[in-house]
Scaffold this active site. Structure first.
Site, PDB file in Angstrom:
ATOM      1  N   TYR A   1      -4.645 -10.336 -13.857  1.00 32.38           N
ATOM      2  CA  TYR A   1      -5.343  -9.353 -13.135  1.00 32.38           C
ATOM      3  C   TYR A   1      -6.957  -9.613 -13.684  1.00 32.38           C
ATOM      4  CZ  TYR A   1      -0.605  -7.365 -11.919  1.00 32.38           C
ATOM      5  OH  TYR A   1       0.321  -7.274 -11.321  1.00 32.38           O
TER       6      TYR A   1
ATOM      7  N   GLY B   1       2.575   0.705  -0.207  1.00 35.90           N
ATOM      8  CA  GLY B   1       2.242  -0.274   0.820  1.00 35.90           C
ATOM      9  C   GLY B   1       2.946   0.212   2.133  1.00 35.90           C
TER      10      GLY B   1
ATOM     11  N   GLY C   1       1.735  -8.683   4.157  1.00 31.69           N
ATOM     12  CA  GLY C   1       2.772  -9.185   5.320  1.00 31.69           C
ATOM     13  C   GLY C   1       3.249  -8.280   6.189  1.00 31.69           C
TER      14      GLY C   1
ATOM     15  N   PHE D   1       5.012  -4.156  10.681  1.00 33.51           N
ATOM     16  CA  PHE D   1       5.054  -3.050  11.386  1.00 33.51           C
ATOM     17  C   PHE D   1       4.202  -3.008  12.581  1.00 33.51           C
ATOM     18  CE2 PHE D   1       6.150  -0.292   7.495  1.00 33.51           C
ATOM     19  CZ  PHE D   1       7.428  -0.378   7.845  1.00 33.51           C
TER      20      PHE D   1
ATOM     21  N   SER E   1      -3.261   3.587  -8.296  1.00 38.87           N
ATOM     22  CA  SER E   1      -4.518   4.304  -7.785  1.00 38.87           C
ATOM     23  C   SER E   1      -5.633   4.211  -8.897  1.00 38.87           C
ATOM     24  CB  SER E   1      -4.337   5.734  -7.211  1.00 38.87           C
ATOM     25  OG  SER E   1      -5.488   6.333  -7.074  1.00 38.87           O
TER      26      SER E   1
HETATM   27  N1  LIG Z   1       4.745  -8.020 -10.262  1.00 41.56           N
HETATM   28  C1  LIG Z   1       3.778  -8.343  -8.882  1.00 41.56           C
HETATM   29  O1  LIG Z   1       4.072  -9.376  -8.406  1.00 41.56           O
HETATM   30  C2  LIG Z   1       2.802  -7.297  -8.700  1.00 41.56           C
HETATM   31  C3  LIG Z   1       2.123  -7.482  -7.331  1.00 41.56           C
HETATM   32  C4  LIG Z   1       1.337  -6.521  -7.113  1.00 41.56           C
HETATM   33  C5  LIG Z   1       0.928  -5.377  -7.975  1.00 41.56           C
HETATM   34  N2  LIG Z   1       1.884  -5.223  -9.171  1.00 41.56           N
HETATM   35  C6  LIG Z   1       1.597  -4.045  -9.922  1.00 41.56           C
HETATM   36  O2  LIG Z   1       1.742  -2.896  -9.222  1.00 41.56           O
HETATM   37  C7  LIG Z   1       0.614  -1.799  -9.314  1.00 41.56           C
HETATM   38  C8  LIG Z   1       0.571  -0.927  -8.286  1.00 41.56           C
HETATM   39  O3  LIG Z   1       0.186  -1.925  -7.116  1.00 41.56           O
HETATM   40  P1  LIG Z   1      -0.983  -1.280  -6.167  1.00 41.56           P
HETATM   41  O4  LIG Z   1      -2.105  -1.034  -6.948  1.00 41.56           O
HETATM   42  O5  LIG Z   1      -0.963  -2.202  -5.025  1.00 41.56           O
HETATM   43  O6  LIG Z   1      -0.274   0.131  -5.840  1.00 41.56           O
HETATM   44  P2  LIG Z   1      -0.324   1.350  -5.088  1.00 41.56           P
HETATM   45  O7  LIG Z   1      -0.314   2.520  -5.893  1.00 41.56           O
HETATM   46  O8  LIG Z   1       0.741   1.246  -3.933  1.00 41.56           O
HETATM   47  O9  LIG Z   1      -1.619   1.287  -4.087  1.00 41.56           O
HETATM   48  C9  LIG Z   1      -2.887   1.481  -4.691  1.00 41.56           C
HETATM   49  C10 LIG Z   1      -3.968   1.475  -3.787  1.00 41.56           C
HETATM   50  O10 LIG Z   1      -3.860   2.481  -2.611  1.00 41.56           O
HETATM   51  C11 LIG Z   1      -4.766   3.080  -2.651  1.00 41.56           C
HETATM   52  N3  LIG Z   1      -4.156   4.605  -2.592  1.00 41.56           N
HETATM   53  C12 LIG Z   1      -3.307   5.032  -3.246  1.00 41.56           C
HETATM   54  N4  LIG Z   1      -2.971   6.498  -2.829  1.00 41.56           N
HETATM   55  C13 LIG Z   1      -3.759   6.499  -1.618  1.00 41.56           C
HETATM   56  C14 LIG Z   1      -3.722   7.695  -0.626  1.00 41.56           C
HETATM   57  N5  LIG Z   1      -3.184   8.749  -0.834  1.00 41.56           N
HETATM   58  N6  LIG Z   1      -4.547   7.335   0.452  1.00 41.56           N
HETATM   59  C15 LIG Z   1      -5.165   6.325   0.361  1.00 41.56           C
HETATM   60  N7  LIG Z   1      -5.061   5.237  -0.432  1.00 41.56           N
HETATM   61  C16 LIG Z   1      -4.288   5.329  -1.445  1.00 41.56           C
HETATM   62  C17 LIG Z   1      -5.498   3.201  -3.911  1.00 41.56           C
HETATM   63  O11 LIG Z   1      -7.087   3.318  -3.966  1.00 41.56           O
HETATM   64  P3  LIG Z   1      -7.827   4.340  -4.997  1.00 41.56           P
HETATM   65  O12 LIG Z   1      -7.708   3.436  -6.147  1.00 41.56           O
HETATM   66  O13 LIG Z   1      -9.050   4.483  -4.181  1.00 41.56           O
HETATM   67  O14 LIG Z   1      -6.866   5.652  -5.052  1.00 41.56           O
HETATM   68  C18 LIG Z   1      -5.372   1.630  -4.249  1.00 41.56           C
HETATM   69  O15 LIG Z   1      -6.124   0.972  -3.539  1.00 41.56           O
HETATM   70  C19 LIG Z   1      -0.210  -2.873  -9.929  1.00 41.56           C
HETATM   71  O16 LIG Z   1      -1.486  -2.069 -10.562  1.00 41.56           O
HETATM   72  C20 LIG Z   1       0.300  -3.828 -10.773  1.00 41.56           C
HETATM   73  O17 LIG Z   1       0.380  -3.280 -11.918  1.00 41.56           O
HETATM   74  C21 LIG Z   1       2.667  -6.266  -9.482  1.00 41.56           C
END
Ligand SMILES: NC(=O)c1ccc[n+]([C@@H]2O[C@H](COP(=O)([O-])OP(=O)(O)OC[C@H]3O[C@@H](n4cnc5c(N)ncnc54)[C@H](OP(=O)(O)O)[C@@H]3O)[C@@H](O)[C@H]2O)c1
Length: 305
Positions: free
Chosen positions: A56, A215, A223, A226, A270
């Site tokens: 990261y 997502g 990917g 929808f 977030s």
């Molecule tokens: N193991 C793996 O392969 C893998 C892969 C990917 C991620 N991860 C882990 O999973 C964690 C979470 O993934 P993610 O960051 O993609 O998670 P997420 O919580 O699904 O998405 C966060 C993103 O969505 C936006 N968001 C959140 N709530 C929203 C809302 N109500 N309206 C509009 N936009 C919104 C956030 O923007 P804002 O920041 O502006 O609120 C941020 O850009 C990562 O931090 C990482 O630790 C692991």
């Protein structure tokens, strides 16, 4: 915040985990300060488990986290710190090397040393293999894990993006239980409901951790397949349910994940303090089986057979 046992570790994790993938933003001073503020908000809101990976922001997320840890003496002991490794960047260690997965002993041991150095901590609570290495040798990985454990560098182990058979293979070589399988679970990607991932978690006492839980709701899924019509149907159902439960549509989607009996722990990624705090409301919803299936039906565009 509600806590559950993490796997069989004896550690109590907050049901919502805070994900540190985005905390450095573009690494400008203002984005870094925003990331630190997000971490402080999460700690204040009762998240006690923080998810990292060595890749990261090329390691900068871990060093930014270390700065926040240093602000409060004694904080480290109150937190569960997870990090992941096993993905090697292109041109590493030599120019011309392809991007690859690497679970060799030397690579994993040096990766954990790098993680501990950047986080500036003595040991990791949980170390995960980030993505399955096609060439992984279960016996070698098991020996590496035990070496890291004996050296006091890692307390517990788990995996990420592993299939059920890969989990079983590694577990068969390991004298300690795998505690976590961190996989993508969201309204778009529901493979884990049907491919045995969540079944094995329930059967073996492994905690399923959901990455990118929003997502396909807050933003397009990885990917994304929808259609506009699918998205509209899901949005309509989420709006109806959000009104019924007195919350926001994205909080419904977290409740949808939390409802599963395997006790999925969503990772909240977030960086907006209001959203980090508001995510807790999803834990309070008395979310019904009928609404769970209504949302599945909206996702699939048809009732279950
Ligand atoms: N193991 C793996 O392969 C893998 C892969 C990917 C991620 N991860 C882990 O999973 C964690 C979470 O993934 P993610 O960051 O993609 O998670 P997420 O919580 O699904 O998405 C966060 C993103 O969505 C936006 N968001 C959140 N709530 C929203 C809302 N109500 N309206 C509009 N936009 C919104 C956030 O923007 P804002 O920041 O502006 O609120 C941020 O850009 C990562 O931090 C990482 O630790 C692991």
């Amino acid at each position: 915040m509600e806590k559950i046992q993490l796997g069989k570790s004896g550690l109590n994790t907050s049901r919502l985990i805070y994900g540190c993938m985005r905390i450095t933003g573009d690494n400008s001073p203002s984005d870094r300060e925003k990331g630190k503020q997000a971490l402080r908000s999460a700690i204040e809101a009762g998240y006690n488990h923080f998810d990292h990976a060595d890749i990261y922001a090329g390691g900068l997320s871990e060093s930014l986290f270390a700065e926040v840890l240093k602000e409060s003496p004694g904080l480290r002991e109150q937190l569960i710190i997870t990090s992941k490794a096993g993905i090697r960047a292109q041109d590493t260690p030599k120019a011309g090397d392809p991007k690859c997965y690497d679970f060799s002993r030397d690579y994993l041991v040096s990766s954990v040393d790098g993680i501990l150095g950047r986080l500036d901590i003595e040991s990791l609570d949980l170390f995960l293999l980030h993505r399955p290495d096609y060439l992984f040798n279960a016996a070698e990985v098991a020996e590496t894990f035990m070496q890291l454990h004996r050296a006091g560098k890692v307390k517990h182990f788990g995996v990420s993006n592993f299939t059920p058979s890969q989990v079983s293979l590694l577990q068969s070589a390991l004298p300690v239980p795998l505690q976590v399988n961190q996989v993508e679970i969201n309204i778009h990607n529901i493979n884990s409901f049907t491919d045995g991932t969540l079944d094995l978690c329930q059967q073996s006492g492994i905690t399923p951790v959901a990455w990118c839980p929003l997502g396909g709701v807050a933003y397009s899924a990885w990917g994304n397949t929808f259609s506009a019509a699918d998205e509209q149907r899901i949005e309509n159902e989420l709006s109806l349910q959000a009104e019924k439960y007195g919350c926001q549509p994205w909080q419904v989607i977290l409740a949808w994940l939390l409802k599963h009996p395997a006790q999925i722990c969503p990772i909240i990624g977030s960086t907006t303090p209001e959203r980090i705090v508001a995510a807790r409301q999803s834990l309070e919803l008395d979310y019904s089986r009928e609404d769970w299936y209504r949302l599945l039906e909206a996702r699939n565009g048809e009732a279950v057979p």
